[in-house]
Design a protein around this motif. Sequence first.
Motif, PDB file in Angstrom:
ATOM      1  N   UNK A 195     -20.592  -2.218   2.404  1.00 27.82           N
ATOM      2  CA  UNK A 195     -19.426  -2.494   3.235  1.00 27.82           C
ATOM      3  C   UNK A 195     -18.193  -2.499   2.355  1.00 27.82           C
ATOM      4  N   UNK A 196     -17.124  -1.869   2.824  1.00 29.58           N
ATOM      5  CA  UNK A 196     -15.840  -1.932   2.128  1.00 29.58           C
ATOM      6  C   UNK A 196     -14.941  -2.914   2.850  1.00 29.58           C
ATOM      7  N   UNK A 197     -14.126  -3.615   2.095  1.00 32.97           N
ATOM      8  CA  UNK A 197     -13.199  -4.571   2.671  1.00 32.97           C
ATOM      9  C   UNK A 197     -11.923  -4.572   1.847  1.00 32.97           C
ATOM     10  N   UNK A 198     -10.810  -4.722   2.530  1.00 30.49           N
ATOM     11  CA  UNK A 198      -9.534  -4.942   1.870  1.00 30.49           C
ATOM     12  C   UNK A 198      -9.201  -6.405   2.078  1.00 30.49           C
ATOM     13  N   UNK A 199      -9.186  -7.167   1.005  1.00 25.77           N
ATOM     14  CA  UNK A 199      -8.977  -8.611   1.075  1.00 25.77           C
ATOM     15  C   UNK A 199      -7.580  -8.954   0.573  1.00 25.77           C
ATOM     16  N   UNK A 200      -6.850  -9.695   1.382  1.00 27.57           N
ATOM     17  CA  UNK A 200      -5.526 -10.199   1.011  1.00 27.57           C
ATOM     18  C   UNK A 200      -5.657 -11.694   0.714  1.00 27.57           C
ATOM     19  N   UNK A 201      -5.038 -12.124  -0.377  1.00 30.59           N
ATOM     20  CA  UNK A 201      -5.051 -13.530  -0.775  1.00 30.59           C
ATOM     21  C   UNK A 201      -3.595 -13.945  -0.989  1.00 30.59           C
ATOM     22  N   UNK A 202      -3.061 -14.732  -0.061  1.00 28.32           N
ATOM     23  CA  UNK A 202      -1.676 -15.176  -0.146  1.00 28.32           C
ATOM     24  C   UNK A 202      -1.595 -16.352  -1.099  1.00 28.32           C
ATOM     25  N   UNK A 203      -0.831 -16.180  -2.164  1.00 25.56           N
ATOM     26  CA  UNK A 203      -0.674 -17.245  -3.136  1.00 25.56           C
ATOM     27  C   UNK A 203       0.349 -18.276  -2.701  1.00 25.56           C
ATOM     28  N   UNK A 204       0.313 -19.447  -3.321  1.00 26.35           N
ATOM     29  CA  UNK A 204       1.269 -20.509  -3.001  1.00 26.35           C
ATOM     30  C   UNK A 204       2.695 -20.068  -3.300  1.00 26.35           C
ATOM     31  N   UNK A 205       2.868 -19.120  -4.223  1.00 23.89           N
ATOM     32  CA  UNK A 205       4.193 -18.602  -4.574  1.00 23.89           C
ATOM     33  C   UNK A 205       4.653 -17.499  -3.629  1.00 23.89           C
ATOM     34  N   UNK A 206       3.836 -17.186  -2.630  1.00 22.01           N
ATOM     35  CA  UNK A 206       4.203 -16.146  -1.675  1.00 22.01           C
ATOM     36  C   UNK A 206       3.725 -14.766  -2.047  1.00 22.01           C
ATOM     37  N   UNK A 207       3.117 -14.611  -3.211  1.00 14.81           N
ATOM     38  CA  UNK A 207       2.602 -13.306  -3.610  1.00 14.81           C
ATOM     39  C   UNK A 207       1.290 -12.992  -2.914  1.00 14.81           C
ATOM     40  N   UNK A 208       1.048 -11.717  -2.714  1.00 12.10           N
ATOM     41  CA  UNK A 208      -0.180 -11.253  -2.072  1.00 12.10           C
ATOM     42  C   UNK A 208      -1.037 -10.559  -3.120  1.00 12.10           C
ATOM     43  N   UNK A 209      -2.196 -11.127  -3.388  1.00 10.78           N
ATOM     44  CA  UNK A 209      -3.164 -10.486  -4.266  1.00 10.78           C
ATOM     45  C   UNK A 209      -4.136  -9.731  -3.360  1.00 10.78           C
ATOM     46  N   UNK A 210      -4.113  -8.414  -3.473  1.00 14.54           N
ATOM     47  CA  UNK A 210      -5.003  -7.572  -2.672  1.00 14.54           C
ATOM     48  C   UNK A 210      -6.158  -7.114  -3.544  1.00 14.54           C
ATOM     49  N   UNK A 211      -7.310  -7.091  -2.930  1.00 17.28           N
ATOM     50  CA  UNK A 211      -8.494  -6.649  -3.654  1.00 17.28           C
ATOM     51  C   UNK A 211      -9.300  -5.728  -2.759  1.00 17.28           C
ATOM     52  N   UNK A 238     -18.419  -6.971  -5.134  1.00 14.80           N
ATOM     53  CA  UNK A 238     -18.051  -6.088  -6.238  1.00 14.80           C
ATOM     54  C   UNK A 238     -16.591  -5.656  -6.097  1.00 14.80           C
ATOM     55  N   UNK A 239     -15.653  -6.401  -6.695  1.00 14.25           N
ATOM     56  CA  UNK A 239     -14.253  -5.986  -6.602  1.00 14.25           C
ATOM     57  C   UNK A 239     -14.042  -4.667  -7.336  1.00 14.25           C
ATOM     58  N   UNK A 240     -13.334  -3.760  -6.685  1.00 14.79           N
ATOM     59  CA  UNK A 240     -13.062  -2.451  -7.280  1.00 14.79           C
ATOM     60  C   UNK A 240     -11.771  -2.470  -8.080  1.00 14.79           C
ATOM     61  N   UNK A 241     -10.729  -3.102  -7.527  1.00 13.77           N
ATOM     62  CA  UNK A 241      -9.490  -3.317  -8.260  1.00 13.77           C
ATOM     63  C   UNK A 241      -8.634  -4.317  -7.514  1.00 13.77           C
ATOM     64  N   UNK A 242      -7.628  -4.839  -8.242  1.00 13.06           N
ATOM     65  CA  UNK A 242      -6.678  -5.803  -7.691  1.00 13.06           C
ATOM     66  C   UNK A 242      -5.274  -5.230  -7.775  1.00 13.06           C
ATOM     67  N   UNK A 243      -4.443  -5.639  -6.815  1.00  9.20           N
ATOM     68  CA  UNK A 243      -3.016  -5.333  -6.839  1.00  9.20           C
ATOM     69  C   UNK A 243      -2.289  -6.603  -6.445  1.00  9.20           C
ATOM     70  N   UNK A 244      -1.071  -6.740  -6.909  1.00 11.29           N
ATOM     71  CA  UNK A 244      -0.257  -7.905  -6.533  1.00 11.29           C
ATOM     72  C   UNK A 244       1.101  -7.421  -6.060  1.00 11.29           C
ATOM     73  N   UNK A 245       1.570  -8.032  -5.000  1.00  6.84           N
ATOM     74  CA  UNK A 245       2.915  -7.725  -4.505  1.00  6.84           C
ATOM     75  C   UNK A 245       3.532  -8.994  -3.950  1.00  6.84           C
ATOM     76  N   UNK A 246       4.823  -8.952  -3.805  1.00  5.65           N
ATOM     77  CA  UNK A 246       5.539 -10.072  -3.200  1.00  5.65           C
ATOM     78  C   UNK A 246       5.582  -9.859  -1.699  1.00  5.65           C
ATOM     79  N   UNK A 247       5.431 -10.920  -0.942  1.00  2.00           N
ATOM     80  CA  UNK A 247       5.522 -10.822   0.503  1.00  2.00           C
ATOM     81  C   UNK A 247       6.945 -11.160   0.934  1.00  2.00           C
ATOM     82  N   UNK A 248       7.267 -10.806   2.145  1.00  2.00           N
ATOM     83  CA  UNK A 248       8.624 -11.082   2.667  1.00  2.00           C
ATOM     84  C   UNK A 248       8.718 -12.479   3.220  1.00  2.00           C
TER      85      UNK A 248
END
Length: 147
Positions: free
Chosen positions: A98-114, A137-147
């Motif tokens: 199964x593939x999944x795109x997981x978003x993790x909203x940080x307390x600082x408002x950043x979104x860690x996507x995996x 099995x995480x394939x990769x992570x990305x981080x971005x700021x949310x609005x």
Amino acid sequence: MTRTPVPPEPGDALALRRLAESYALAVDGREPALLDAQFIDDGRLVAHKPDGTVLWERSGSAERNKLFDELAVFPRTFHQVGNHVAEVTGPESARAVTYSLAHHLGADGGDVRCLVRYEDEYRRTPDGWRIAARAVLPQWYERSETL
């Protein structure tokens, strides 16, 4: 000789996909009872690092539910379940990727996507299909700021 995968019957395929979706709902909703309902009693949850090495392995409800302690640093998560390809491996067993795109909203408002690949082993029980083992099995992570 190459083995030909045996796809599950439509009702089983739906039930197996539902496990993947319900796992995501349990994690995002922080619902330990719902998470437990997806696994056999001694079902294993194994988290890996992106390089493939094992980060941790947990069996049984109390151990698996430590996942929620680790997720507590994220005020919210959102798992979008994508591809789910299951095959029957025996009369009472199956497996899936199964593939999944997981978003993790940080307390600082950043979104860690995996982007995550799950490799599951399933067992048919008197209560229906359940997860016997899930490799995360995480394939990769990305981080971005949310609005």
